[in-house]
Design an enzyme around this catalytic site. Structure first.
Site, PDB file in Angstrom:
ATOM      1  N   CYS A 133      40.796  26.848  -5.838  1.00  0.00           N
ATOM      2  CA  CYS A 133      41.693  27.441  -6.831  1.00  0.00           C
ATOM      3  C   CYS A 133      42.254  28.775  -6.334  1.00  0.00           C
ATOM      4  O   CYS A 133      43.091  28.786  -5.450  1.00  0.00           O
ATOM      5  CB  CYS A 133      40.995  27.574  -8.188  1.00  0.00           C
ATOM      6  SG  CYS A 133      42.186  27.812  -9.543  1.00  0.00           S
ATOM      7  N   HIS A 190      39.393  22.408  -9.457  1.00  0.00           N
ATOM      8  CA  HIS A 190      37.969  22.730  -9.460  1.00  0.00           C
ATOM      9  C   HIS A 190      37.137  21.457  -9.416  1.00  0.00           C
ATOM     10  O   HIS A 190      37.471  20.456 -10.055  1.00  0.00           O
ATOM     11  CB  HIS A 190      37.596  23.508 -10.719  1.00  0.00           C
ATOM     12  CG  HIS A 190      38.228  24.852 -10.803  1.00  0.00           C
ATOM     13  ND1 HIS A 190      37.687  25.983 -10.236  1.00  0.00           N
ATOM     14  CD2 HIS A 190      39.390  25.250 -11.396  1.00  0.00           C
ATOM     15  CE1 HIS A 190      38.471  27.015 -10.475  1.00  0.00           C
ATOM     16  NE2 HIS A 190      39.508  26.600 -11.169  1.00  0.00           N
ATOM     17  N   GLU A 201      29.759  23.948 -19.706  1.00  0.00           N
ATOM     18  CA  GLU A 201      29.592  25.300 -20.254  1.00  0.00           C
ATOM     19  C   GLU A 201      30.583  26.278 -19.622  1.00  0.00           C
ATOM     20  O   GLU A 201      31.137  27.151 -20.303  1.00  0.00           O
ATOM     21  CB  GLU A 201      28.156  25.777 -20.020  1.00  0.00           C
ATOM     22  CG  GLU A 201      27.097  25.012 -20.780  1.00  0.00           C
ATOM     23  CD  GLU A 201      26.781  23.639 -20.204  1.00  0.00           C
ATOM     24  OE1 GLU A 201      26.215  22.808 -20.936  1.00  0.00           O
ATOM     25  OE2 GLU A 201      27.105  23.386 -19.012  1.00  0.00           O
TER      26      GLU A 201
END
Length: 250
Positions: free
Chosen positions: A90, A180, A186
């Site tokens: 990224c 990603h 989470e």
């Protein structure tokens, strides 16, 4: 041990599952967390490979805005010059494009956020790390900038309709991923809660974005854990070749 330098520009994007997959493949991870004030090494001496993760910083930030990225760019430039096995994710992939002579800009079609697919290019089938991936693997996107121009001579390995430069290789061993693969549900929830602009650009509400990401994480592991193992094999091979050229002396 084969040592991998892991640069974490922001603790919002830790190595997480990717770090575990690489450790499982026999790499010793030397993680440097910019948020915690960890010092980045001046060069890659003592490391056999490099992993650079993402963060909320913009690839367009100058040295005054994001001083921690100066050292990151320096390490990526060294990795490029010496063709050291590198995986840049990224923000990392955007910085890699810049130091390699490509460019980035604010995404022309807005942020790309959430679980989606990319499509392998033909070159991926003969790439030692990308070979074996399905034709359209699941990925997790979360970026506001885009790589609008790859470094000269780079090999495009994956694309999608939103932003074409999704994965690429420079030289033999240096890889950039716009998307990603390291996340957990989470982590994605933390990003969604901190980025209402990105969530709004997805056309979905926060809970829908988070649920879709949670649903796809088992598929991400099935596809990208073996990918991480293949990248680790490249790092091991590089370490062995370097040791053969520079045998240890008493």
């Amino acid at each position: 041990m084969t040592r991998l330098l892991v640069v974490v520009p922001s603790d919002t994007d830790p190595p997480a599952r990717l770090g575990q997959w690489l450790a499982d493949a026999g790499l010793e991870l030397d993680a440097r967390h910019c948020d915690r004030g960890d010092e980045l090494p001046a060069d890659l001496t003592g490391h056999d490979g490099l992993l650079v993760l993402g963060g909320p910083q913009s690839s367009l930030d100058d040295a005054e805005t994001s001083p921690e990225l100066v050292g990151v760019r320096h390490l990526l430039a060294q990795a490029l010059a010496a063709d050291v096995p590198t995986l840049a994710v990224c923000l990392g992939a955007q910085l890699l494009a810049q130091v390699g002579g490509g460019s980035t800009r604010v995404g022309a079609d807005g942020p790309e956020v959430g679980a989606t697919l990319v499509a392998k290019r033909d070159a991926a089938d003969v790439d030692p790390v990308f070979t074996g991936l399905p034709l359209s693997p699941d990925v997790l996107e979360w970026h506001h900038d885009e790589i609008d121009r790859l470094p000269e001579g780079a090999t495009l390995l994956a694309s999608n309709p939103a932003y074409p430069n999704q994965a690429y290789r420079v030289g033999r061993n240096v890889y950039g991923l716009q998307f990603h693969i390291e996340t957990t549900p989470e982590i994605v929830r933390q990003w969604a809660e901190g980025d209402p602009t990105g969530v709004a650009a997805s056309g979905r509400d926060l809970e829908t974005v988070c649920l879709a990401a949670a649903d796809v994480h088992p598929d991400l592991e099935a596809v990208w854990a073996p990918f991480a193992g293949r990248f680790a094999a490249v790092v091991h091979a590089h370490a062995q070749a370097r040791a053969a050229h520079h045998p240890a002396t008493d």
